[in-house]
Scaffold this active site. Structure first.
Site, mmCIF file in Angstrom:
data_model
loop_
_atom_site.group_PDB
_atom_site.id
_atom_site.type_symbol
_atom_site.label_atom_id
_atom_site.label_comp_id
_atom_site.label_asym_id
_atom_site.label_seq_id
_atom_site.Cartn_x
_atom_site.Cartn_y
_atom_site.Cartn_z
ATOM 1 N N ARG A 63 10.426 -11.923 11.341
ATOM 2 C CA ARG A 63 10.428 -12.566 10.029
ATOM 3 C C ARG A 63 11.347 -13.778 9.960
ATOM 4 O O ARG A 63 11.366 -14.468 8.952
ATOM 5 C CB ARG A 63 10.782 -11.551 8.943
ATOM 6 C CG ARG A 63 9.633 -10.599 8.650
ATOM 7 C CD ARG A 63 9.934 -9.679 7.507
ATOM 8 N NE ARG A 63 11.063 -8.835 7.796
ATOM 9 C CZ ARG A 63 11.013 -7.717 8.545
ATOM 10 N NH1 ARG A 63 9.866 -7.312 9.025
ATOM 11 N NH2 ARG A 63 12.098 -7.025 8.782
ATOM 12 N N GLU A 109 10.438 5.516 11.572
ATOM 13 C CA GLU A 109 9.188 6.287 11.683
ATOM 14 C C GLU A 109 8.956 6.767 13.113
ATOM 15 O O GLU A 109 7.961 7.416 13.403
ATOM 16 C CB GLU A 109 7.989 5.429 11.265
ATOM 17 C CG GLU A 109 7.730 5.402 9.783
ATOM 18 C CD GLU A 109 8.723 4.524 9.033
ATOM 19 O OE1 GLU A 109 9.237 3.568 9.632
ATOM 20 O OE2 GLU A 109 8.982 4.813 7.861
ATOM 21 N N THR A 135 17.527 2.607 8.022
ATOM 22 C CA THR A 135 17.659 1.361 8.775
ATOM 23 C C THR A 135 17.659 0.142 7.850
ATOM 24 O O THR A 135 16.975 0.118 6.829
ATOM 25 C CB THR A 135 16.507 1.210 9.794
ATOM 26 O OG1 THR A 135 15.271 1.367 9.100
ATOM 27 C CG2 THR A 135 16.619 2.257 10.885
ATOM 28 N N ASP A 176 8.983 7.472 1.838
ATOM 29 C CA ASP A 176 9.062 6.198 2.559
ATOM 30 C C ASP A 176 9.371 5.033 1.621
ATOM 31 O O ASP A 176 9.000 3.898 1.867
ATOM 32 C CB ASP A 176 7.767 5.905 3.354
ATOM 33 C CG ASP A 176 7.887 4.642 4.211
ATOM 34 O OD1 ASP A 176 9.012 4.330 4.641
ATOM 35 O OD2 ASP A 176 6.863 3.972 4.442
ATOM 36 N N LYS A 236 10.366 -1.080 -2.924
ATOM 37 C CA LYS A 236 9.048 -0.457 -2.827
ATOM 38 C C LYS A 236 8.708 0.411 -4.033
ATOM 39 O O LYS A 236 7.555 0.531 -4.405
ATOM 40 C CB LYS A 236 8.992 0.437 -1.576
ATOM 41 C CG LYS A 236 8.720 -0.269 -0.267
ATOM 42 C CD LYS A 236 8.579 0.806 0.820
ATOM 43 C CE LYS A 236 8.275 0.209 2.180
ATOM 44 N NZ LYS A 236 8.144 1.290 3.203
ATOM 45 N N ASN A 270 6.683 -5.277 -0.816
ATOM 46 C CA ASN A 270 7.184 -4.999 0.524
ATOM 47 C C ASN A 270 8.080 -6.150 0.978
ATOM 48 O O ASN A 270 8.780 -6.740 0.165
ATOM 49 C CB ASN A 270 6.020 -4.696 1.473
ATOM 50 C CG ASN A 270 6.452 -3.805 2.621
ATOM 51 O OD1 ASN A 270 7.290 -4.175 3.422
ATOM 52 N ND2 ASN A 270 5.902 -2.590 2.688
ATOM 53 N N TRP A 271 8.057 -6.485 2.272
ATOM 54 C CA TRP A 271 8.985 -7.512 2.778
ATOM 55 C C TRP A 271 8.575 -8.918 2.373
ATOM 56 O O TRP A 271 9.347 -9.866 2.551
ATOM 57 C CB TRP A 271 9.110 -7.424 4.294
ATOM 58 C CG TRP A 271 7.817 -7.588 5.035
ATOM 59 C CD1 TRP A 271 7.008 -6.584 5.476
ATOM 60 C CD2 TRP A 271 7.170 -8.810 5.404
ATOM 61 N NE1 TRP A 271 5.896 -7.103 6.095
ATOM 62 C CE2 TRP A 271 5.966 -8.478 6.069
ATOM 63 C CE3 TRP A 271 7.494 -10.162 5.238
ATOM 64 C CZ2 TRP A 271 5.079 -9.431 6.560
ATOM 65 C CZ3 TRP A 271 6.598 -11.121 5.727
ATOM 66 C CH2 TRP A 271 5.414 -10.746 6.380
ATOM 67 N N HIS A 276 -5.359 0.025 15.431
ATOM 68 C CA HIS A 276 -6.821 -0.094 15.376
ATOM 69 C C HIS A 276 -7.409 0.372 14.053
ATOM 70 O O HIS A 276 -8.624 0.301 13.875
ATOM 71 C CB HIS A 276 -7.447 0.667 16.549
ATOM 72 C CG HIS A 276 -7.092 0.063 17.886
ATOM 73 N ND1 HIS A 276 -7.670 -1.110 18.339
ATOM 74 C CD2 HIS A 276 -6.208 0.435 18.829
ATOM 75 C CE1 HIS A 276 -7.155 -1.411 19.532
ATOM 76 N NE2 HIS A 276 -6.264 -0.488 19.845
HETATM 77 CA CA CA Z 1 9.537 3.025 6.433
#
Ligand code: CA
Length: 692
Positions: free
Chosen positions: A132, A194, A251, A316, A343, A403-404, A622
């Site tokens: 990023r 994760e 984290t 999460d 989030k 999100n980010w 995928h």
């Molecule tokens: Ca996470």
């Protein structure tokens, strides 16, 4: 230097690149550059440039572009210093280009994919392609890598100055976030909760030597080993059971903000490892400092205060989204605040001085809590959302209401521009033995069942939202197709820019949200645009190359027709008198050529087993149900995957490792066989649906 020459050099370039320091970053408003991740230390992503404005933006044209064919997802904020643009691409390759022409000056490849392969961290390889951004300080660029290195690069030559291993080599921790710099110090976090029993931390290094200055852990370790500091001893009281066996998580993978007024850093901390609190801390507890903003003394790394957005998190959720600094007038009082949209779907205003909550309101659909109690600063939760007895469908999902993708703030309009998405997750741990659950190193390992299952493409929505942080209300909201749209840029020209998943760079009128201009770039955009000026001329730049998630193929995301290896990756720059032409690109793919041999007799039993194996490992590149969405090849249309011998050589033998496909050497013959038959079964199912 004669006075007139000194004056001339100041007029032309503002700060020269050896001089980028605290003062230069803090005063970036007086210059045309873009010196740090969020432009200035405030991380507001507000450009004072106004030549491109709500009256002139209709004239905005492509000035130059650079094709980046070896790249995959491009998520970075470029920096512009002294006429040169620097950015990090896929696998943290850093590129310097002439900011006037796009001509490449140098390229530094830290070989992070090869480093992951060497350390046998195969499964996490694809997850860590994203970068990023970078930091700039006194003639050096700083970048983090997937294998946990922090590297200093000479900005003139592109040569490495130093490299520090910031994580242990056997931890599943990697870096996708941008480092931040202040006081000759560079700070970096990591991500990976994760993928095994990890314990998050940030580390600060001397920018000149690469020597470690301090480290701060986010969650406490095993009490038997002693605590690193008083903050960890305090945090340990909020955990139960033997949490250290699971790492705990927390984290700091994205947001770190330096506040020059208090000489502090604010860390945005992540979710628990594993997600499911019943495993991690049986019996509950707040689990500090998960899902928090933690303020540290910038020179010593000592704890100052914290505010936790999700006590005892289990979904999460995390607070790793932007931490933006602002001066707001609230109840006729000037306040120094943090603005934060994590989030969990609430927009928080927090006092920077003491970390006390000032206000919090929902900016999206939220079912896990009714409200945030302003007296206690704690959420009033909906108890069912914790899936204690029954599965729970919860908004927002782990993808986050935000999100980010960076938000921006215009002090002119007083509005925050938030890339917003409303998607649910179904949380369920029915089939798990919670007492004997163990995380698996380097594998998807979150302590819930089927939580990342797919939903129909119309379950969920996304928008660009203009939010008034004073009244805590949406002022305007523009719906967008699909989800996972790019970060935003606000400018003094009464404009807000955003790239979309659908592949357009769009300019809106910042005060009322009217769309004024759009430009199709040939692929989805995730990265936030920037603005800069050179010799008095304003430019807008953006990286195009959709991606930046480990689990990407949700139907809601996958509907734009971007295919792996088909659509371009590029850097685009616009100006009011641009004359460049964008190279032609393939249109979005509306129907795939599924590989279906009608003669082949498919073994349904094997395919059924393969489906389960696929959902454990293959899905996060995928795609769910094999709908890839462009992050990796769609296997239903892959001729390589239809050749059984080749399939085995790729999946287990690592034939395509250089392209980023891990070698799953641990798969048994039967697992390979099952997966092969699932791919064939799914390709036939899709082909038949197309031509029944
Ligand atoms: Ca996470």
């Amino acid at each position: 230097m004669p006075h007139f020459l000194l004056l001339l050099s100041l007029l032309i370039s503002g700060y020269s690149y050896a001089e980028i320091n605290n003062k230069a970053i803090a005063n970036a408003d007086q210059d045309g550059g873009w010196y740090s991740y969020g432009r200035t230390y405030s991380e507001q992503r507000f450009s004072p440039e106004r030549a491109i404005n709500d009256k002139t933006v209709s004239q905005l044209k492509l000035d130059w572009s650079l094709e980046l064919p070896t790249m995959k997802s491009l998520n970075a904020t470029p920096l512009v210093v002294d006429g040169v643009m620097y950015f990090s691409g896929t696998h943290s390759v850093v590129i310097a280009v002439n900011a006037l022409t796009g001509e490449e000056l140098w390229r530094y490849d830290p070989q992070s994919l090869a480093a992951l392969q060497k350390n046998r961290r195969q499964e996490t390889m694809m997850s860590w392609g994203s970068s990023r951004g970078i930091a700039f300080w006194k003639g050096r660029i700083f970048v983090g890598t997937a294998d946990g290195r922090l590297i200093a690069i000479d900005a003139k030559s592109g040569n490495k100055a130093w490299s520090a291993q910031t994580t242990e080599i056997d931890e599943p921790l990697g870096i996708t976030g941008a480092p931040r710099v202040f006081n000759d110090t560079v700070i970096i976090g990591n991500g990976g909760s994760e993928f095994g029993p990890v314990r998050g931390y940030v580390t600060a290094y001397d920018t000149h030597t690469g020597k470690q200055r301090w480290r701060f852990y986010i969650v406490p370790g095993n009490p038997a080993d002693g605590f690193e500091n008083k903050a960890m001893a305090m945090a340990a009281k909020t955990w139960k059971g033997e949490w250290w066996k699971y790492g705990g998580g927390g984290t700091v993978w994205n947001a770190i903000t330096y506040d020059p007024e208090y000489n502090r850093v604010y860390l945005g901390t992540g979710n628990g490892a594993p997600w499911n609190q019943k495993i991690r801390s049986p019996g509950g507890g707040d689990n500090l400092f998960l899902c928090s903003i933690v303020a540290l003394d910038a020179d010593t790394g000592e704890y100052v205060w914290h505010y936790q957005t999700n006590p005892g998190e289990t979904w999460d959720y995390n607070s790793a989204m932007d931490i933006m600094l602002a001066d707001l007038e609230l109840d006729q009082q000037p306040r120094k605040v943090i603005m934060h949209a994590p989030k969990n779907g609430f927009f928080y205003i927090i006092d920077r001085e003491d970390g006390k909550l000032i206000s919090a309101e929902k900016f999206s659909k939220v079912t896990w809590a009714e409200k945030i109690d302003l007296e206690t600063g704690r959420p009033v939760e909906n108890p069912e959302a914790r899936y204690l007895e029954e599965p729970a469908l919860v908004w927002p999902s782990g993808y986050g209401a935000h999100n980010w993708h960076a938000m921006s703030y215009s002090p002119d309009t007083g509005l925050v521009y938030i890339p917003t998405q409303e998607i649910p997750s179904l949380f369920n741990d029915d089939e798990l033995n919670l007492d004997n659950w163990q995380s698996t190193m380097f594998r998807w390992s979150v302590g819930t069942n089927k939580v990342m299952q797919d939903f129909p493409a119309d379950v969920g929505s996304s928008s660009l939202q203009a939010w008034d942080p004073v009244t805590q209300k949406a002022i305007w909201q523009n719906p967008l197709p699909g989800a996972w749209n790019g970060g935003t840029l606000a400018t003094a020209g009464n404009l807000v820019f955003q790239g979309t998943a659908e592949g357009n760079l769009i300019a809106y009128k910042a005060d009322n949200g009217d769309e004024l201009w759009r430009f199709p770039v040939g692929v989805g955009i995730s990265a936030p645009p920037i603005s800069y000026s050179i010799n008095g001329k304003q430019y807008i730049s953006v990286l195009a190359g959709w991606g930046g998630a480990t689990y990407f193929g949700l139907s809601l995301f996958a509907q734009h027709g971007w295919e792996y290896g088909v659509h371009p990756r590029r850097l685009l720059t616009f100006s009011l008198d641009g004359k460049a032409e964008l190279p032609a690109a393939v249109a979005p793919v509306t129907s795939l050529n599924y590989v279906n041999d009608a003669e082949l007799i498919i073994d349904d039993k094997k395919a059924e087993r393969g489906k389960a194996a696929f959902a454990e490992t293959c899905f996060y590149c995928h795609g769910y149900g094999m709908v890839a969405g462009g992050g990796a090849p769609d296997l239903r249309a892959s001729k390589m995957a239809a050749n059984k011998g080749l399939f085995e050589k790729i999946v287990r033998g690592g034939l395509l490792q250089k392209r980023g496909m891990p070698a799953f050497s641990g798969f048994t013959d039967q697992q390979i066989d099952d997966l092969y038959w699932y791919v064939r079964w799914r390709a036939r199912e899709s082909a038949t649906a197309l031509n029944p």
